[in-house]
Design an enzyme around this catalytic site. Structure first.
Site, PDB file in Angstrom:
ATOM      1  N   ASP A 169       0.841  -1.199   0.000  1.00  0.00           N
ATOM      2  CA  ASP A 169       0.000   0.000   0.000  1.00  0.00           C
ATOM      3  C   ASP A 169       0.877   1.250   0.000  1.00  0.00           C
ATOM      4  O   ASP A 169       1.655   1.477   0.923  1.00  0.00           O
ATOM      5  CB  ASP A 169      -0.896  -0.009   1.243  1.00  0.00           C
ATOM      6  CG  ASP A 169      -2.017   1.019   1.176  1.00  0.00           C
ATOM      7  OD1 ASP A 169      -1.742   2.172   0.785  1.00  0.00           O
ATOM      8  OD2 ASP A 169      -3.155   0.668   1.525  1.00  0.00           O
ATOM      9  N   HIS A 200      -2.836  -0.052  -2.588  1.00  0.00           N
ATOM     10  CA  HIS A 200      -3.979   0.593  -1.959  1.00  0.00           C
ATOM     11  C   HIS A 200      -5.249   0.312  -2.754  1.00  0.00           C
ATOM     12  O   HIS A 200      -5.245   0.313  -3.976  1.00  0.00           O
ATOM     13  CB  HIS A 200      -3.729   2.103  -1.899  1.00  0.00           C
ATOM     14  CG  HIS A 200      -4.673   2.840  -1.003  1.00  0.00           C
ATOM     15  ND1 HIS A 200      -4.627   2.738   0.367  1.00  0.00           N
ATOM     16  CD2 HIS A 200      -5.703   3.687  -1.282  1.00  0.00           C
ATOM     17  CE1 HIS A 200      -5.568   3.507   0.901  1.00  0.00           C
ATOM     18  NE2 HIS A 200      -6.236   4.082  -0.079  1.00  0.00           N
TER      19      HIS A 200
END
Length: 231
Positions: A169, A200
């Protein structure tokens, strides 16, 4: 039957999207948005939850700044617009709005009174804050940015919490992910899942980093968790 309701909050009224299951009464899931508002992705998430037998309600978290925000994840201008709203968002006031939403949903005639909160990005952070500051029956957080800044409140968690983190992420550094896991490791309420190679919003419909396999795994875990906690 309308797909919109009004929440009469302590600081004013604001709108919410609602999706209802075929079989009622039912438990409810309050779905908390990313920085794009209650957009097509969040509405589809609500519709999917309704398909699983839950009343799903997505309140307009940005109502104080700009009611009715509905942004596209593929527009750079919309990204910048959403980021401005995200940066100016009052998180403490937001918890109050979510509490007002939970109270309103609990009073719906078709709700059993069992309610979870489920959020994404900004909404996932707000899910964590709601779970440690308010009463909910369950909480699900997908890639909640800035969660590591509030880990001092983790000891207040008293509801089952399921958290999903993509290991790559770009908005939640590996150091922050390690801090989150360490802070929640001692909690009997928290379960944190990591997804190797995922960035993400890997579960966002039509997102740039959408990964069908990882999304199916995370969403399957969420569904099983919600049925277990709310039925």
């Amino acid at each position: 039957m309308t797909d919109r309701i009004t929440i009469e909050g302590r600081d004013g009224a604001f709108g919410a999207y609602i999706a209802r299951p075929k079989a009622l009464p039912a438990p409810a899931v309050v779905v908390l948005q990313e920085l794009f508002g209650v957009n097509a992705d969040i509405r589809k998430t609500c519709d999917e939850l309704a398909g699983q037998g839950f009343i799903a309600v997505a309140p307009d978290l940005f109502w104080r700044q700009e009611p009715g925000v509905d942004l596209s994840v593929t527009s750079e201008a919309d990204w910048q617009h959403g980021l401005r709203l995200y940066q100016a968002y009052d998180r403490d006031a937001g918890v109050g709005d979510i509490k007002d939403t939970l109270d309103a949903v609990a009073k719906l005639p078709d709700c059993t009174g069992r309610i979870a909160v489920q959020g994404y990005c900004l909404g996932a952070l707000m899910t964590f804050l709601t779970a440690v500051r308010c009463h909910v029956d369950a909480a699900v957080a997908y890639h909640g940015g800035d969660t590591e800044k509030y880990l001092g409140e983790a000891g207040n968690l008293s509801a089952p919490l399921l958290m999903h983190l993509g290991e790559e992420d770009e908005f939640i550094p590996k150091v922050a992910q390690a801090q989150i896991k360490q802070a929640l490791a001692g909690s009997p309420y928290a379960t944190v899942y990591s997804y190797p190679g995922q960035r993400h919003a890997f579960s966002r419909h039509n997102g740039a980093h959408y990964n069908a396999a990882a999304a199916a795994l995370a969403n399957g875990r969420t569904s099983e968790f919600l049925h277990r906690q709310l039925r």
